[in-house]
Scaffold this motif. Structure first.
Motif, mmCIF file in Angstrom:
data_model
loop_
_atom_site.group_PDB
_atom_site.id
_atom_site.type_symbol
_atom_site.label_atom_id
_atom_site.label_comp_id
_atom_site.label_asym_id
_atom_site.label_seq_id
_atom_site.Cartn_x
_atom_site.Cartn_y
_atom_site.Cartn_z
ATOM 1 N N PHE A 139 31.785 -22.543 -6.905
ATOM 2 C CA PHE A 139 33.195 -22.384 -6.543
ATOM 3 C C PHE A 139 33.773 -23.713 -6.050
ATOM 4 C CE2 PHE A 139 32.359 -17.993 -6.994
ATOM 5 C CZ PHE A 139 33.571 -17.314 -6.994
ATOM 6 N N HIS A 140 32.986 -24.462 -5.277
ATOM 7 C CA HIS A 140 33.448 -25.761 -4.769
ATOM 8 C C HIS A 140 33.743 -26.724 -5.914
ATOM 9 C CE1 HIS A 140 33.588 -29.466 -2.402
ATOM 10 N NE2 HIS A 140 32.700 -29.965 -3.237
ATOM 11 N N VAL A 141 32.847 -26.790 -6.875
ATOM 12 C CA VAL A 141 33.035 -27.688 -8.016
ATOM 13 C C VAL A 141 34.253 -27.253 -8.837
ATOM 14 C CG1 VAL A 141 32.000 -28.526 -10.156
ATOM 15 C CG2 VAL A 141 30.610 -28.327 -8.097
ATOM 16 N N VAL A 162 27.526 -26.736 -14.017
ATOM 17 C CA VAL A 162 26.842 -27.217 -12.813
ATOM 18 C C VAL A 162 25.382 -27.520 -13.112
ATOM 19 C CG1 VAL A 162 26.055 -26.539 -10.511
ATOM 20 C CG2 VAL A 162 28.412 -26.080 -11.201
ATOM 21 N N GLY A 163 24.750 -26.674 -13.924
ATOM 22 C CA GLY A 163 23.355 -26.930 -14.284
ATOM 23 C C GLY A 163 23.189 -28.214 -15.073
ATOM 24 N N GLU A 167 22.196 -33.159 -11.219
ATOM 25 C CA GLU A 167 21.800 -34.382 -10.506
ATOM 26 C C GLU A 167 23.005 -35.015 -9.818
ATOM 27 O OE1 GLU A 167 19.578 -38.666 -11.390
ATOM 28 O OE2 GLU A 167 19.730 -37.142 -12.962
ATOM 29 N N ARG A 168 24.118 -35.133 -10.532
ATOM 30 C CA ARG A 168 25.318 -35.738 -9.937
ATOM 31 C C ARG A 168 25.882 -34.847 -8.829
ATOM 32 N NH1 ARG A 168 30.481 -34.525 -10.781
ATOM 33 N NH2 ARG A 168 30.037 -33.344 -12.692
ATOM 34 N N GLU A 172 26.175 -34.875 -4.101
ATOM 35 C CA GLU A 172 27.378 -34.661 -3.303
ATOM 36 C C GLU A 172 27.265 -33.463 -2.367
ATOM 37 O OE1 GLU A 172 30.533 -34.223 -6.064
ATOM 38 O OE2 GLU A 172 30.276 -36.207 -6.982
ATOM 39 N N VAL A 173 26.709 -32.362 -2.857
ATOM 40 C CA VAL A 173 26.738 -31.123 -2.070
ATOM 41 C C VAL A 173 25.365 -30.504 -1.854
ATOM 42 C CG1 VAL A 173 29.087 -30.564 -2.741
ATOM 43 C CG2 VAL A 173 27.203 -29.783 -4.162
ATOM 44 N N GLY A 174 24.318 -31.132 -2.316
ATOM 45 C CA GLY A 174 22.987 -30.572 -2.124
ATOM 46 C C GLY A 174 22.346 -30.144 -3.429
#
Length: 521
Positions: A139-141, A162-163, A167-168, A172-174
């Motif tokens: 949701f954040h992305v 996201v998958g 790595e990128r 940023e978020v874990g």
């Protein structure tokens, strides 16, 4: 008929029992074992609030509540009960709008994945804490990249995105584990198989379409058909909690109004609290505690008040308790909890009274003018004005044909969102990759051709140099006298043959002459 102007007439004890409208936003609970009359009580309350001009939302779990859209046909027993209360029954239907998440027995209800949010969606998907954290990252992305999450296809596309960029994004978020993404994908598939896909999308439900008041001054009764939805209890509970949350977020503060703006009945309320994470339970408690100031009354309908956490139960001021049976130790504890929640009446033992109640009877304790609970009273519940039992398919169809929201939600709208944008990005990336590979292949071909041309030129130069060197060596070498040929010409060969033949003949003749002379001697 008793004076019901200040509130909703529920039934008769030693006095008329009513629920005051200006205390209706202090919430309440309707409890009792199966078959003791909870659904009829819910129907009476829903129609009573509607007659007072209050919109109502309620879930129809078994299909019986649909009869509220049809005028009742009271039998002699109901007429006698009404007469004993000084009540004249006026059979009439409530202004009803049917809803159905699946769009089968009512207007479809939809919302977007973004509006549901990661917390409720994790509840629907039955995710663990780690998976819920990954869902929050998704949701954040999506918010950061401006990608709309409207339906489950959008959510699935975001999980893939996201998958692929774990790595990128992880920097940023874990960390985002592929295993968690795979688990969420499988949970989405299970939700789709349960019919949950129909709930996500557009057009999304507008709350004002549930909060209508007719020209006759009666409030709209919104009946959610939950007969199929109950097969997916997590979806049912999450949907109702989402609806409460939307009401809480969108409605303005009104304090304590003379009448609620909406009354919300949460049937089978125990489903909301089964295996509920602490964060979700806190959300429920917060909404129930604060939504009353938005002019919304919430009524939980369940078998036993013990099904509701104490932190929520403490917020429920109006209580109607139908019969409970207590055969097992767990049931006895529930009975004690139910009886202890009432303000005691010295005329009877509350726990014994709960076990002795008949069908259509209840212990009732509502809030008085000052907001304090009345002493519990054994009450005979009034008969309804609408039909007891379900509406027929034809009656339901007629109600839907005359619905004020007919045609607003039936057609699905599929606008550009995360799935389409990511697909376009992927297509552009694939095309760029293909173009790059083609350019690379062309460059390699051009380089190979140039190298071959260079090799050919070098070979030509080397050959020409060899020829030039040979020519120079030939030119520098001294010329020898031409040798005479030893080969015979044809004339010479013929002459030699004639001479040899003549010589042989002469020799033979001489030898003959010589030998012949010797023989004569």
């Amino acid at each position: 008929m008793p004076d019901v102007a200040p509130g909703l007439f529920l039934g008769q004890s030693d006095k008329p029992e009513q629920l005051l409208f200006h205390r209706a936003n202090r919430h309440g609970v309707v409890a009792g074992a199966t078959g003791t009359g909870k659904t009829v009580t819910l129907q009476i309350m829903a129609q009573g609030f509607s007659d007072a001009g209050l919109p109502v939302f309620c879930a129809d779990v078994k299909g019986d509540l649909s009869g509220i859209c049809v005028p009742g046909s009271p039998n002699e027993k109901l007429l006698a009960r009404a007469a004993g209360m000084g009540l004249t029954l006026t059979p009439r239907a409530a202004p009803t709008v049917f809803w159905d998440l699946y769009g089968l027995k009512g207007h479809p209800i939809r919302t977007t994945v973004s509006e549901i949010g990661p917390l409720l969606l994790a509840r629907m998907l039955n995710l663990n804490d780690v998976q819920e954290g990954v869902l929050s990252v998704v949701f954040h992305v999506a918010d950061k990249e401006g990608l709309l999450l409207l339906d489950l296809d959008d959510l699935r596309a975001m999980l893939v995105h996201v998958g692929e960029n774990a790595e990128r994004i992880g920097r940023e978020v874990g960390n985002v584990a592929p295993a968690s993404i795979a688990s969420i994908q499988r949970a989405i598939l299970q939700l789709e198989q349960q019919g949950g896909k129909a709930f996500f999308g557009e057009p999304a439900l507008r709350l004002e379409d549930m909060m209508r008041t007719g020209l006759d001054g009666r409030g709209q009764v919104n009946v959610l058909d939950a007969t199929k939805l109950m097969a997916s209890p997590r979806l049912y509970a999450a949907f109702l909690l989402w609806l409460l949350s939307e009401l809480f977020e969108q409605l303005p503060e009104v304090g304590d109004p003379e009448k609620p703006r909406l009354v919300f009945f949460f049937d089978e309320a125990h489903l909301l609290f089964n295996d509920t994470p602490d964060a979700l339970r806190e959300k429920v408690e917060q909404v129930v505690r604060l939504i009353r100031s938005k002019g919304v009354g919430v009524y939980f309908v369940t078998q036993n008040p013990a099904d509701i956490p104490d932190s929520v139960l403490a917020q429920l001021g109006n209580r109607i308790q139908h019969a409970l049976r207590a055969y097992t130790p767990a049931e006895q504890r529930g009975l004690k909890a139910a009886s202890d929640s009432f303000r005691a009446n010295p005329a009877f033992d509350t726990a014994e009274a709960i076990q002795g109640l008949g069908v259509g009877e209840a212990l009732v304790s509502t809030l008085d003018e000052k907001g304090a609970p009345h002493v519990v009273a054994r009450t005979l519940i009034r008969p309804p004005d609408s039909r007891l039992g379900p509406a027929t398919d034809a009656e339901r169809a007629a109600v839907m044909a005359a619905s004020p929201v007919r045609g607003l939600y039936e057609a699905v709208i599929d606008r550009e969102s995360a799935e389409e944008i990511l697909a376009a990005r992927r297509g552009e990336a694939d095309q760029a990759t293909a173009d790059a590979k083609l350019a690379e292949a062309q460059a390699k071909a051009d380089a190979a051709a140039a190298k071959d041309a260079e090799k050919a030129a070098a070979a030509r130069e080397k050959s020409e140099a060899r020829e030039q060197a040979r020519y120079q060596r030939e030119a520098a070498r001294p010329r020898a006298a031409p040798r005479r040929s030893t080969r015979e010409t044809p004339i010479e060969a013929a002459t030699k043959s004639v001479l040899r033949t003549a010589g042989s003949t002469i020799t033979r003749e001489l030898l003959r002459g010589l030998l012949g002379g010797l023989r004569r001697r």
